[in-house]
Design an enzyme around this catalytic site. Structure first.
Site, mmCIF file in Angstrom:
data_model
loop_
_atom_site.group_PDB
_atom_site.id
_atom_site.type_symbol
_atom_site.label_atom_id
_atom_site.label_comp_id
_atom_site.label_asym_id
_atom_site.label_seq_id
_atom_site.Cartn_x
_atom_site.Cartn_y
_atom_site.Cartn_z
ATOM 1 N N ASP A 7 0.828 -1.215 0.000
ATOM 2 C CA ASP A 7 0.000 0.000 0.000
ATOM 3 C C ASP A 7 0.862 1.264 0.000
ATOM 4 O O ASP A 7 1.937 1.276 0.592
ATOM 5 C CB ASP A 7 -0.910 -0.030 1.240
ATOM 6 C CG ASP A 7 -2.041 0.970 1.134
ATOM 7 O OD1 ASP A 7 -2.267 1.521 0.036
ATOM 8 O OD2 ASP A 7 -2.703 1.213 2.159
ATOM 9 N N ASN A 43 -10.698 -2.760 -6.628
ATOM 10 C CA ASN A 43 -9.904 -1.762 -7.370
ATOM 11 C C ASN A 43 -10.528 -1.374 -8.708
ATOM 12 O O ASN A 43 -10.145 -0.359 -9.301
ATOM 13 C CB ASN A 43 -8.465 -2.257 -7.610
ATOM 14 C CG ASN A 43 -7.583 -2.208 -6.373
ATOM 15 O OD1 ASN A 43 -6.621 -2.965 -6.245
ATOM 16 N ND2 ASN A 43 -7.884 -1.319 -5.439
HETATM 17 C C1 FPP Z 1 -1.761 0.356 -3.329
HETATM 18 O O1 FPP Z 1 -1.332 1.650 -3.557
HETATM 19 C C2 FPP Z 1 -1.353 -0.532 -4.365
HETATM 20 C C3 FPP Z 1 -2.175 -1.089 -5.321
HETATM 21 C C4 FPP Z 1 -3.608 -0.780 -5.459
HETATM 22 C C5 FPP Z 1 -1.703 -2.026 -6.274
HETATM 23 C C6 FPP Z 1 -0.368 -2.638 -5.990
HETATM 24 C C7 FPP Z 1 0.272 -2.751 -7.274
HETATM 25 C C8 FPP Z 1 1.594 -2.763 -7.508
HETATM 26 C C9 FPP Z 1 2.655 -2.797 -6.498
HETATM 27 C C10 FPP Z 1 2.052 -2.769 -8.891
HETATM 28 C C11 FPP Z 1 1.377 -3.748 -9.761
HETATM 29 C C12 FPP Z 1 1.635 -5.146 -9.354
HETATM 30 C C13 FPP Z 1 1.967 -6.096 -10.231
HETATM 31 C C14 FPP Z 1 2.175 -7.500 -9.817
HETATM 32 C C15 FPP Z 1 2.160 -5.747 -11.626
HETATM 33 P P1 FPP Z 1 -2.449 2.757 -3.651
HETATM 34 O O2 FPP Z 1 -2.625 3.096 -5.075
HETATM 35 O O3 FPP Z 1 -3.692 2.336 -2.946
HETATM 36 O O4 FPP Z 1 -1.736 3.906 -2.888
HETATM 37 P P2 FPP Z 1 -2.442 5.061 -2.044
HETATM 38 O O5 FPP Z 1 -3.256 4.404 -0.967
HETATM 39 O O6 FPP Z 1 -1.279 5.828 -1.516
HETATM 40 O O7 FPP Z 1 -3.267 5.845 -3.018
#
Ligand code: FPP
Length: 239
Positions: free
Chosen positions: A12, A60
């Site tokens: 996250d 998501n």
């Molecule tokens: C949370 O950060 C992360 C995600 C929703 C997706 C995680 C994805 C990756 C690490 C990259 C893609 C993975 C692969 C395997 C290709 P957030 O966007 O919720 O961050 P925030 O809460 O700060 O907005």
């Protein structure tokens, strides 16, 4: 120190990492993929047998279309670019989550990653993609209900074991340790059933900043925990 057999990570904070740098969210997700690459290597070096990462949740899809498409693109890129190297390093890739409704090219890549690496034994990388625990549980209930209707299972034969066997994680051990980055302290529909006795480590760093040192620190915290699994003393310790 014996490492936990199974570590699960809620990656996250990509968006906040990017925002703090005045960058688009996509830059945060790209940096998140890099952190994931390093973490697979670090986990393997630590002797962890199973590493599960929450890459895309069934919730998501409610993000802006452009971000959903960016995340899909990154997954495709990750598999296309990294699959050969993962395979070379003995990583077995597994995917949990609902495959139904995924675009055919994505579904095909996921299948390819699993098939190519099926014989590998160094470490299992479980990618939770289009995954939500409640959705997984509902799909498992449907499966069991269909078996019951077909006369293949009687209601009193349904146990925690038969239920777990109907989940996407049927042949995957429960996580010993769940790590969440970015300072948020919740499970967000991740492995609700499987994490019943997991230890939790919440770390303030954003996912793109996660390093092998953070992993080592989480493992140290885990080692200091006493796991009782609902009993009185640590497992294997007579009292
Ligand atoms: C949370 O950060 C992360 C995600 C929703 C997706 C995680 C994805 C990756 C690490 C990259 C893609 C993975 C692969 C395997 C290709 P957030 O966007 O919720 O961050 P925030 O809460 O700060 O907005």
């Amino acid at each position: 120190m014996t490492p936990p057999a199974h570590v699960a990570i809620i990656m996250d904070g990509n968006g906040r990492w990017a925002k703090a740098r005045g960058l688009p969210r996509l830059a945060g997700h790209k940096a998140g993929v890099e952190a994931l690459r390093k973490t697979v290597r670090a986990a393997s070096a630590q002797g962890i047998r199973w590493l599960t990462v929450y890459a895309f949740s069934s919730e998501n899809w409610s993000r802006p279309k452009s971000e959903v498409s960016d995340l899909m693109g990154l997954l495709k890129l990750f598999i296309r670019r990294d699959l050969a190297e993962l395979h070379q390093n003995g990583v077995r890739v597994r995917i949990v989550g609902d495959r139904v409704g995924l675009k055919p090219d994505i579904a095909a890549l996921l299948d390819e990653a699993e098939t190519l690496t099926a014989g590998n034994v160094a470490i299992n990388l479980v990618i939770a993609f289009n995954y939500g625990s409640r959705d997984e549980i509902v799909r498992a209930v449907r499966k069991i209900a269909e078996q019951a209707v077909a006369g293949q299972i009687a209601p009193n034969e349904i146990s925690a074991e038969t239920f777990a066997a109907a989940l996407d994680t049927s042949d995957i051990p429960d996580p010993d340790l769940v790590i969440r980055t970015s300072g948020e302290m919740r499970l967000s529909n991740f492995l609700l059933w499987q994490a019943a006795y997991s230890e939790f480590v919440f770390m303030p760093c954003y996912w793109p900043d996660f390093t092998s040192e953070h992993l080592a620190e989480a493992l140290e915290q885990f080692a200091a925990r006493e796991r009782r699994f609902g009993g009185l003393a640590a497992r294997g310790v007579a009292s």
